[in-house]
Design a protein around this motif. Sequence first.
Motif, PDB file in Angstrom:
ATOM      1  N   PHE A  63    -129.140  67.960  22.207  1.00 39.14           N
ATOM      2  CA  PHE A  63    -128.573  69.324  22.402  1.00 39.14           C
ATOM      3  C   PHE A  63    -128.501  69.683  20.653  1.00 39.14           C
ATOM      4  O   PHE A  63    -128.813  70.834  19.693  1.00 39.14           O
ATOM      5  CB  PHE A  63    -128.051  69.524  23.072  1.00 39.14           C
ATOM      6  CG  PHE A  63    -128.044  69.166  24.218  1.00 39.14           C
ATOM      7  CD1 PHE A  63    -129.449  70.145  24.811  1.00 39.14           C
ATOM      8  CD2 PHE A  63    -127.300  69.431  25.407  1.00 39.14           C
ATOM      9  CE1 PHE A  63    -129.912  70.191  26.003  1.00 39.14           C
ATOM     10  CE2 PHE A  63    -127.046  69.488  26.510  1.00 39.14           C
ATOM     11  CZ  PHE A  63    -128.513  69.330  27.614  1.00 39.14           C
ATOM     12  N   ARG A  64    -128.344  68.669  20.156  1.00 38.40           N
ATOM     13  CA  ARG A  64    -127.876  68.669  19.287  1.00 38.40           C
ATOM     14  C   ARG A  64    -129.223  68.523  17.522  1.00 38.40           C
ATOM     15  O   ARG A  64    -129.122  69.318  17.116  1.00 38.40           O
ATOM     16  CB  ARG A  64    -127.465  67.090  17.646  1.00 38.40           C
ATOM     17  CG  ARG A  64    -126.252  66.957  17.927  1.00 38.40           C
ATOM     18  CD  ARG A  64    -125.193  65.355  17.614  1.00 38.40           C
ATOM     19  NE  ARG A  64    -124.047  65.643  18.391  1.00 38.40           N
ATOM     20  CZ  ARG A  64    -123.283  64.849  17.753  1.00 38.40           C
ATOM     21  NH1 ARG A  64    -123.272  64.127  16.945  1.00 38.40           N
ATOM     22  NH2 ARG A  64    -121.883  64.656  17.848  1.00 38.40           N
TER      23      ARG A  64
ATOM     24  N   ARG B 259    -126.877  64.263  24.525  1.00 37.65           N
ATOM     25  CA  ARG B 259    -126.606  65.183  23.189  1.00 37.65           C
ATOM     26  C   ARG B 259    -126.857  64.948  21.593  1.00 37.65           C
ATOM     27  O   ARG B 259    -127.180  66.355  20.924  1.00 37.65           O
ATOM     28  CB  ARG B 259    -124.983  64.419  23.034  1.00 37.65           C
ATOM     29  CG  ARG B 259    -124.050  65.431  21.950  1.00 37.65           C
ATOM     30  CD  ARG B 259    -123.573  63.762  21.658  1.00 37.65           C
ATOM     31  NE  ARG B 259    -123.500  62.734  21.278  1.00 37.65           N
ATOM     32  CZ  ARG B 259    -122.820  61.858  20.535  1.00 37.65           C
ATOM     33  NH1 ARG B 259    -121.712  61.858  19.733  1.00 37.65           N
ATOM     34  NH2 ARG B 259    -123.726  60.781  19.981  1.00 37.65           N
ATOM     35  N   ASP B 260    -127.859  63.696  21.896  1.00 34.59           N
ATOM     36  CA  ASP B 260    -128.853  64.259  20.532  1.00 34.59           C
ATOM     37  C   ASP B 260    -130.015  65.264  20.545  1.00 34.59           C
ATOM     38  O   ASP B 260    -129.792  65.694  19.441  1.00 34.59           O
ATOM     39  CB  ASP B 260    -129.453  62.757  20.574  1.00 34.59           C
ATOM     40  CG  ASP B 260    -127.698  61.755  19.745  1.00 34.59           C
ATOM     41  OD1 ASP B 260    -127.025  62.022  18.987  1.00 34.59           O
ATOM     42  OD2 ASP B 260    -128.836  60.717  19.795  1.00 34.59           O
TER      43      ASP B 260
ATOM     44  N   GLN C 278    -123.489  71.830  26.351  1.00 31.98           N
ATOM     45  CA  GLN C 278    -122.931  70.106  26.254  1.00 31.98           C
ATOM     46  C   GLN C 278    -121.953  69.707  27.492  1.00 31.98           C
ATOM     47  O   GLN C 278    -122.374  68.740  28.309  1.00 31.98           O
ATOM     48  CB  GLN C 278    -122.942  69.737  25.117  1.00 31.98           C
ATOM     49  CG  GLN C 278    -123.057  68.440  23.920  1.00 31.98           C
ATOM     50  CD  GLN C 278    -123.463  67.617  22.919  1.00 31.98           C
ATOM     51  OE1 GLN C 278    -123.404  68.245  22.570  1.00 31.98           O
ATOM     52  NE2 GLN C 278    -121.994  67.059  22.252  1.00 31.98           N
ATOM     53  N   THR C 279    -121.131  70.940  27.228  1.00 35.78           N
ATOM     54  CA  THR C 279    -119.930  70.387  28.418  1.00 35.78           C
ATOM     55  C   THR C 279    -120.957  70.491  29.995  1.00 35.78           C
ATOM     56  O   THR C 279    -120.300  69.705  31.035  1.00 35.78           O
ATOM     57  CB  THR C 279    -119.294  71.909  28.016  1.00 35.78           C
ATOM     58  OG1 THR C 279    -118.806  71.878  26.692  1.00 35.78           O
ATOM     59  CG2 THR C 279    -118.066  71.757  28.903  1.00 35.78           C
TER      60      THR C 279
ATOM     61  N   TRP D 124    -120.863  54.836  18.167  1.00 39.90           N
ATOM     62  CA  TRP D 124    -121.852  55.733  19.284  1.00 39.90           C
ATOM     63  C   TRP D 124    -123.273  54.685  19.734  1.00 39.90           C
ATOM     64  O   TRP D 124    -123.337  54.600  20.766  1.00 39.90           O
ATOM     65  CB  TRP D 124    -121.660  56.787  19.687  1.00 39.90           C
ATOM     66  CG  TRP D 124    -120.704  57.467  20.061  1.00 39.90           C
ATOM     67  CD1 TRP D 124    -119.556  58.472  19.128  1.00 39.90           C
ATOM     68  CD2 TRP D 124    -119.802  56.772  20.882  1.00 39.90           C
ATOM     69  NE1 TRP D 124    -118.578  58.224  19.758  1.00 39.90           N
ATOM     70  CE2 TRP D 124    -117.933  58.452  20.864  1.00 39.90           C
ATOM     71  CE3 TRP D 124    -119.649  56.355  22.080  1.00 39.90           C
ATOM     72  CZ2 TRP D 124    -116.904  57.632  21.742  1.00 39.90           C
ATOM     73  CZ3 TRP D 124    -118.784  56.878  23.227  1.00 39.90           C
ATOM     74  CH2 TRP D 124    -117.077  57.599  23.158  1.00 39.90           C
TER      75      TRP D 124
ATOM     76  N   ARG E 265    -124.411  75.574  21.761  1.00 46.53           N
ATOM     77  CA  ARG E 265    -124.169  73.766  22.435  1.00 46.53           C
ATOM     78  C   ARG E 265    -123.509  73.085  22.972  1.00 46.53           C
ATOM     79  O   ARG E 265    -123.647  72.549  23.449  1.00 46.53           O
ATOM     80  CB  ARG E 265    -124.292  72.896  21.269  1.00 46.53           C
ATOM     81  CG  ARG E 265    -125.401  71.948  20.859  1.00 46.53           C
ATOM     82  CD  ARG E 265    -125.616  71.497  19.902  1.00 46.53           C
ATOM     83  NE  ARG E 265    -124.892  71.510  18.499  1.00 46.53           N
ATOM     84  CZ  ARG E 265    -124.847  71.898  17.405  1.00 46.53           C
ATOM     85  NH1 ARG E 265    -125.513  71.358  16.741  1.00 46.53           N
ATOM     86  NH2 ARG E 265    -123.636  71.792  15.668  1.00 46.53           N
ATOM     87  N   GLU E 266    -122.349  73.754  21.974  1.00 51.25           N
ATOM     88  CA  GLU E 266    -121.123  74.116  22.591  1.00 51.25           C
ATOM     89  C   GLU E 266    -120.477  73.773  24.240  1.00 51.25           C
ATOM     90  O   GLU E 266    -120.799  72.907  25.208  1.00 51.25           O
ATOM     91  CB  GLU E 266    -119.864  74.080  22.272  1.00 51.25           C
ATOM     92  CG  GLU E 266    -118.916  73.503  22.808  1.00 51.25           C
ATOM     93  CD  GLU E 266    -118.182  72.425  21.079  1.00 51.25           C
ATOM     94  OE1 GLU E 266    -117.601  71.074  22.253  1.00 51.25           O
ATOM     95  OE2 GLU E 266    -119.283  71.931  20.883  1.00 51.25           O
TER      96      GLU E 266
ATOM     97  N   TRP F  52    -125.111  61.027  28.854  1.00 50.44           N
ATOM     98  CA  TRP F  52    -124.803  61.748  27.727  1.00 50.44           C
ATOM     99  C   TRP F  52    -124.994  61.791  26.364  1.00 50.44           C
ATOM    100  O   TRP F  52    -125.184  63.031  25.847  1.00 50.44           O
ATOM    101  CB  TRP F  52    -123.385  61.153  27.873  1.00 50.44           C
ATOM    102  CG  TRP F  52    -122.273  61.723  27.119  1.00 50.44           C
ATOM    103  CD1 TRP F  52    -122.084  62.946  26.774  1.00 50.44           C
ATOM    104  CD2 TRP F  52    -121.681  61.290  26.284  1.00 50.44           C
ATOM    105  NE1 TRP F  52    -121.147  63.801  25.923  1.00 50.44           N
ATOM    106  CE2 TRP F  52    -120.450  62.434  25.814  1.00 50.44           C
ATOM    107  CE3 TRP F  52    -121.083  59.692  26.125  1.00 50.44           C
ATOM    108  CZ2 TRP F  52    -119.265  62.259  24.996  1.00 50.44           C
ATOM    109  CZ3 TRP F  52    -119.931  59.908  24.631  1.00 50.44           C
ATOM    110  CH2 TRP F  52    -119.388  60.361  24.496  1.00 50.44           C
ATOM    111  N   LEU F  53    -125.444  60.702  25.546  1.00 45.86           N
ATOM    112  CA  LEU F  53    -125.479  60.291  24.627  1.00 45.86           C
ATOM    113  C   LEU F  53    -126.696  61.195  23.833  1.00 45.86           C
ATOM    114  O   LEU F  53    -126.894  61.398  22.685  1.00 45.86           O
ATOM    115  CB  LEU F  53    -125.218  58.976  24.010  1.00 45.86           C
ATOM    116  CG  LEU F  53    -123.704  58.131  23.825  1.00 45.86           C
ATOM    117  CD1 LEU F  53    -123.724  56.929  23.574  1.00 45.86           C
ATOM    118  CD2 LEU F  53    -123.339  58.478  22.548  1.00 45.86           C
TER     119      LEU F  53
ATOM    120  N   GLU G 146    -122.256  67.556  30.474  1.00 45.50           N
ATOM    121  CA  GLU G 146    -120.864  66.041  30.408  1.00 45.50           C
ATOM    122  C   GLU G 146    -120.246  66.182  32.285  1.00 45.50           C
ATOM    123  O   GLU G 146    -120.313  65.749  32.845  1.00 45.50           O
ATOM    124  CB  GLU G 146    -120.095  66.438  29.993  1.00 45.50           C
ATOM    125  CG  GLU G 146    -120.854  65.354  28.202  1.00 45.50           C
ATOM    126  CD  GLU G 146    -119.522  66.469  27.413  1.00 45.50           C
ATOM    127  OE1 GLU G 146    -118.874  67.290  27.427  1.00 45.50           O
ATOM    128  OE2 GLU G 146    -120.004  66.075  25.891  1.00 45.50           O
TER     129      GLU G 146
END
Lengths: 136, 102
Positions: B68-69, B65-66, B82-83, B3, B78-79, B61-62, B86
């Motif tokens: 949030f992680r 995502r980073d 993230q959703t 990714w 986080r889920e 998106w990537l 997206e």
Amino acid sequence: MKVGRRRFWYNKPMIRRPKNLNLLTIRFPLNAVVSIQHRISGMFLFLLLPCMLWGLQASLAGEVQFQTTLGVTRHWSFKLFLVWAAWGFFHHFYAGVRHLVQDVRGTGGLHTARISSRLVLALVAVSVAVFAWSLW
Amino acid sequence: MRWWLVQRISAAVMAGYILLLLARLAILQPKGYAAWQVFWQPVWWRMLTLVCFLGLVVHAWLGIRDVFRDYVFNPAWREWIQTAAELLLLFYLCWACYILWP
């Protein structure tokens, strides 16, 4: 191990340990500043996405909407906002190119990394200045 | 494919598009609504814009995502966040398609 109360945003209980988070005693190195600003500007650009799309849609919707959009961009407060957005874009762009070069050629040591950080900050400053100058 | 490599490639695609955009703006210098419409008329330009926006969506998106992680520690939260991000990006992609082909 001394265990504190549970935090609502974290599923593990808090462990008490000494911390030094006095921000006045911590100084970020230049490379860290460029790196964290890359992340901040990235989030900023993500939040700006709907504004960009809305601007493009309005400017292409018709003669009247086109003139209205141009009129909005002529207001001084919106120009300030545009300069801020330009900072986000230029910093993300130049720092991103720096990261790409580092991926390909390696960081080249601390000295080189510091020089490239300074170069990024200088390029951002010049680009934002040119953008602001052409706006006014 | 990894990714992180996807993120680099999408960045390169966007950088290429931006340089092309600046060159086109410098050559055509669209002034006024008519010229602006002509600027966005060619099908190849709309296609390239869509490719760039596709790269932007993947890149964003990537990227988030980073983020949030790194900063959202609760997996359930986080889920959800993230959703939501997206779905928002998917909506932006549809919006961009609508703008380019109204």
